[in-house]
Design a protein around this motif. Sequence first.
Motif, PDB file in Angstrom:
ATOM      1  N   THR A   9       0.813  -1.222   0.000  1.00  0.00           N
ATOM      2  CA  THR A   9       0.000   0.000   0.000  1.00  0.00           C
ATOM      3  C   THR A   9       0.845   1.270   0.000  1.00  0.00           C
ATOM      4  O   THR A   9       0.313   2.347  -0.216  1.00  0.00           O
ATOM      5  N   ASP A  10       2.124   1.156   0.294  1.00  0.00           N
ATOM      6  CA  ASP A  10       2.944   2.353   0.456  1.00  0.00           C
ATOM      7  C   ASP A  10       4.180   2.277  -0.436  1.00  0.00           C
ATOM      8  O   ASP A  10       5.169   1.609  -0.101  1.00  0.00           O
ATOM      9  N   ALA A  11       4.127   2.974  -1.557  1.00  0.00           N
ATOM     10  CA  ALA A  11       5.231   2.912  -2.518  1.00  0.00           C
ATOM     11  C   ALA A  11       6.472   3.625  -2.002  1.00  0.00           C
ATOM     12  O   ALA A  11       7.576   3.390  -2.500  1.00  0.00           O
ATOM     13  N   LEU A  12       6.307   4.498  -1.005  1.00  0.00           N
ATOM     14  CA  LEU A  12       7.467   5.231  -0.494  1.00  0.00           C
ATOM     15  C   LEU A  12       8.275   4.411   0.517  1.00  0.00           C
ATOM     16  O   LEU A  12       9.420   4.719   0.812  1.00  0.00           O
ATOM     17  N   TYR A  13       7.644   3.370   1.080  1.00  0.00           N
ATOM     18  CA  TYR A  13       8.324   2.505   2.047  1.00  0.00           C
ATOM     19  C   TYR A  13       9.439   1.733   1.339  1.00  0.00           C
ATOM     20  O   TYR A  13       9.218   1.188   0.255  1.00  0.00           O
ATOM     21  N   SER A  14      10.617   1.701   1.937  1.00  0.00           N
ATOM     22  CA  SER A  14      11.753   1.040   1.272  1.00  0.00           C
ATOM     23  C   SER A  14      11.520  -0.453   1.106  1.00  0.00           C
ATOM     24  O   SER A  14      11.944  -1.041   0.113  1.00  0.00           O
ATOM     25  N   GLY A  15      10.881  -1.080   2.094  1.00  0.00           N
ATOM     26  CA  GLY A  15      10.615  -2.519   1.996  1.00  0.00           C
ATOM     27  C   GLY A  15      11.634  -3.347   2.760  1.00  0.00           C
ATOM     28  O   GLY A  15      12.675  -2.849   3.191  1.00  0.00           O
ATOM     29  N   PRO A  16      11.335  -4.630   2.945  1.00  0.00           N
ATOM     30  CA  PRO A  16      12.163  -5.485   3.807  1.00  0.00           C
ATOM     31  C   PRO A  16      13.599  -5.686   3.309  1.00  0.00           C
ATOM     32  O   PRO A  16      14.530  -5.679   4.124  1.00  0.00           O
ATOM     33  N   MET A  17      13.782  -5.865   2.024  1.00  0.00           N
ATOM     34  CA  MET A  17      15.138  -6.159   1.544  1.00  0.00           C
ATOM     35  C   MET A  17      16.095  -4.988   1.781  1.00  0.00           C
ATOM     36  O   MET A  17      17.123  -5.162   2.450  1.00  0.00           O
ATOM     37  N   PRO A  18      15.790  -3.767   1.295  1.00  0.00           N
ATOM     38  CA  PRO A  18      16.726  -2.666   1.523  1.00  0.00           C
ATOM     39  C   PRO A  18      16.950  -2.377   3.012  1.00  0.00           C
ATOM     40  O   PRO A  18      18.086  -2.131   3.432  1.00  0.00           O
ATOM     41  N   LEU A  19      15.878  -2.441   3.811  1.00  0.00           N
ATOM     42  CA  LEU A  19      16.030  -2.141   5.236  1.00  0.00           C
ATOM     43  C   LEU A  19      16.849  -3.227   5.938  1.00  0.00           C
ATOM     44  O   LEU A  19      17.698  -2.927   6.787  1.00  0.00           O
ATOM     45  N   GLY A  20      16.590  -4.468   5.578  1.00  0.00           N
ATOM     46  CA  GLY A  20      17.368  -5.564   6.169  1.00  0.00           C
ATOM     47  C   GLY A  20      18.846  -5.432   5.837  1.00  0.00           C
ATOM     48  O   GLY A  20      19.715  -5.671   6.680  1.00  0.00           O
ATOM     49  N   GLN A  21      19.129  -5.005   4.618  1.00  0.00           N
ATOM     50  CA  GLN A  21      20.526  -4.852   4.219  1.00  0.00           C
ATOM     51  C   GLN A  21      21.165  -3.621   4.869  1.00  0.00           C
ATOM     52  O   GLN A  21      22.369  -3.614   5.137  1.00  0.00           O
ATOM     53  N   ALA A  22      20.356  -2.592   5.122  1.00  0.00           N
ATOM     54  CA  ALA A  22      20.889  -1.437   5.857  1.00  0.00           C
ATOM     55  C   ALA A  22      21.325  -1.876   7.255  1.00  0.00           C
ATOM     56  O   ALA A  22      22.395  -1.488   7.742  1.00  0.00           O
ATOM     57  N   HIS A  23      20.510  -2.731   7.892  1.00  0.00           N
ATOM     58  CA  HIS A  23      20.881  -3.218   9.223  1.00  0.00           C
ATOM     59  C   HIS A  23      22.097  -4.132   9.150  1.00  0.00           C
ATOM     60  O   HIS A  23      22.931  -4.129  10.047  1.00  0.00           O
ATOM     61  N   ARG A  24      22.192  -4.886   8.046  1.00  0.00           N
ATOM     62  CA  ARG A  24      23.349  -5.765   7.889  1.00  0.00           C
ATOM     63  C   ARG A  24      24.656  -4.954   7.973  1.00  0.00           C
ATOM     64  O   ARG A  24      25.631  -5.365   8.594  1.00  0.00           O
ATOM     65  N   TYR A  25      24.665  -3.766   7.331  1.00  0.00           N
ATOM     66  CA  TYR A  25      25.888  -2.948   7.352  1.00  0.00           C
ATOM     67  C   TYR A  25      26.001  -2.157   8.652  1.00  0.00           C
ATOM     68  O   TYR A  25      27.103  -1.945   9.149  1.00  0.00           O
ATOM     69  N   ASN A  26      24.851  -1.731   9.202  1.00  0.00           N
ATOM     70  CA  ASN A  26      24.903  -1.009  10.482  1.00  0.00           C
ATOM     71  C   ASN A  26      25.498  -1.867  11.584  1.00  0.00           C
ATOM     72  O   ASN A  26      26.131  -1.353  12.504  1.00  0.00           O
ATOM     73  N   SER A  27      25.273  -3.178  11.519  1.00  0.00           N
ATOM     74  CA  SER A  27      25.748  -4.041  12.604  1.00  0.00           C
ATOM     75  C   SER A  27      27.084  -4.712  12.268  1.00  0.00           C
ATOM     76  O   SER A  27      27.534  -5.576  13.000  1.00  0.00           O
ATOM     77  N   ASP A  28      27.695  -4.263  11.201  1.00  0.00           N
ATOM     78  CA  ASP A  28      29.025  -4.766  10.838  1.00  0.00           C
ATOM     79  C   ASP A  28      30.059  -3.882  11.537  1.00  0.00           C
ATOM     80  O   ASP A  28      30.075  -2.667  11.332  1.00  0.00           O
ATOM     81  N   THR A  29      30.917  -4.479  12.354  1.00  0.00           N
ATOM     82  CA  THR A  29      31.862  -3.665  13.143  1.00  0.00           C
ATOM     83  C   THR A  29      32.926  -2.993  12.281  1.00  0.00           C
ATOM     84  O   THR A  29      33.621  -2.101  12.755  1.00  0.00           O
ATOM     85  N   ARG A  30      33.041  -3.388  11.025  1.00  0.00           N
ATOM     86  CA  ARG A  30      34.022  -2.717  10.150  1.00  0.00           C
ATOM     87  C   ARG A  30      33.467  -1.412   9.604  1.00  0.00           C
ATOM     88  O   ARG A  30      34.183  -0.623   8.999  1.00  0.00           O
ATOM     89  N   ASP A  31      32.145  -1.221   9.791  1.00  0.00           N
ATOM     90  CA  ASP A  31      31.449  -0.103   9.164  1.00  0.00           C
ATOM     91  C   ASP A  31      31.284   1.065  10.143  1.00  0.00           C
ATOM     92  O   ASP A  31      31.100   0.858  11.339  1.00  0.00           O
ATOM     93  N   GLY A  32      31.340   2.276   9.615  1.00  0.00           N
ATOM     94  CA  GLY A  32      31.116   3.464  10.442  1.00  0.00           C
ATOM     95  C   GLY A  32      30.026   4.338   9.841  1.00  0.00           C
ATOM     96  O   GLY A  32      30.037   5.555  10.012  1.00  0.00           O
ATOM     97  N   GLY A  33      29.067   3.726   9.152  1.00  0.00           N
ATOM     98  CA  GLY A  33      28.085   4.506   8.401  1.00  0.00           C
ATOM     99  C   GLY A  33      26.724   4.644   9.055  1.00  0.00           C
ATOM    100  O   GLY A  33      25.762   5.063   8.392  1.00  0.00           O
ATOM    101  N   PHE A  34      26.607   4.298  10.344  1.00  0.00           N
ATOM    102  CA  PHE A  34      25.294   4.355  11.003  1.00  0.00           C
ATOM    103  C   PHE A  34      24.693   5.759  10.920  1.00  0.00           C
ATOM    104  O   PHE A  34      23.515   5.930  10.584  1.00  0.00           O
TER     105      PHE A  34
END
Lengths: 274, 144
Positions: free
Chosen positions: A169-194
């Motif tokens: 119903t919401d075309a502006l919502y990023s959706g599960p895949m992009p958000l899940g992948q954002a968390h994948r990088y946010n929780s990577d200790t090599r990353d500083g992009g939070f």
Amino acid sequence: MSTKFENISYRIRRFDPERDTAPHWEEYRVPYTPGMTVLEGLWKVKELHSPTLAWRSSCRMGVCGSCGMLINGKPRLACNTQIAELSSDTVVVAPLPNFDIVRDLVPELAPMFASHQALMPYVIREDVEEREHPTNEFFQSAHELEHYLQFTYCIKCGCCMAACPTFATDALYSGPMPLGQAHRYNSDTRDGGFAARKQMLVGEPGPWRCHYAGECSRVCPKGVDPAKAIQLMKRELVFDYLGLHKTKCPANVAGKPTDGKRRDNIPEAPPHTV
Amino acid sequence: MLDSKSHPNRLGIWGWLGGGRWGVERYLYTLHRLTGLGLLAYFLLHIVVTSGRAFSAAAWTRAMSQVSGPFFKVGEYLVFLAFCFHAINGIRLGLVELGFAVGKPIEPVYPYRTSVDVQRPLALAALAVAFVLAVIGTISMWSD
């Protein structure tokens, strides 16, 4: 289920942008062989009945994520779904919902990849020189790896997006895949992009539109569990708002081994045979 | 993006219920939204009805007499049932959305056990509490 039948029906949602104004259903009969997958059946339809039938597929082993389709009412990979497990002698195949139809069973996945790209799915570090021209590995423990390893198995097939009622119903919502992948990088200790990704997670594209219908996790063919990633990301965002977010510096470059001394009781490696 | 004559295929509101074979949590999701809309509608009606008191005591009495029939009594009861579900399920969602009861990231080994399965006891407990509240409320409302 009984697999005594010799033939099986394929009911396929067809759409040719050059001829049709709307999708329509067509039915075909193809011979059934034990162990046959939905993808193999589609090849049979193409071979025996309709050479113009279009879909995407590549690896045939649930790795590339190309053949996501709505199969008997559930988003699945055609190559990963045996006809015997459908408990029916009619296979109903339609393109993944919530994506525009390019042709027949081919969905337009470009908007999903645009959302994915917008959330910066890569390691962000301030030491750009080290990132671009690494001198050694970034240090990360096995325990730290477990925080995001599950989410790295995503093959971007789009099944989760097709199953999500919010994305429906919401075309502006990023959706599960992009958000899940954002968390994948946010929780990577090599990353500083939070902090950088946080700016992109505000408002409608962000995780707060998710109200845990859980369908993305249920249909994921790789067990990635995007719903879990999104809830864990929300917790991190709340902690960040309250000033409780653990700001881990991006992992340091692991030092080269020094002063290594071979123990006396370890025998020498045998000589190379090749 | 490529310029193609693609056909729109977004499920829209139908995606809340139809378009697939879904699990319990999807129906809780849909029911939560519907009960939320119902409570919002009641809230707006409530403001309209009670605002009559600002004009005169007679207007208030007239408004009360209009909403005292059996139709509104049943409506009030449905609002109460919606409240029971929405409130308790909202607490469950609040916990889940803060990362509680979904478990930690794990190595995905087939058959996959997802966070939906992990939080299922919480969902069932929430439904049980909502049911108990609804029973108590029903006895209280209809025993007079």
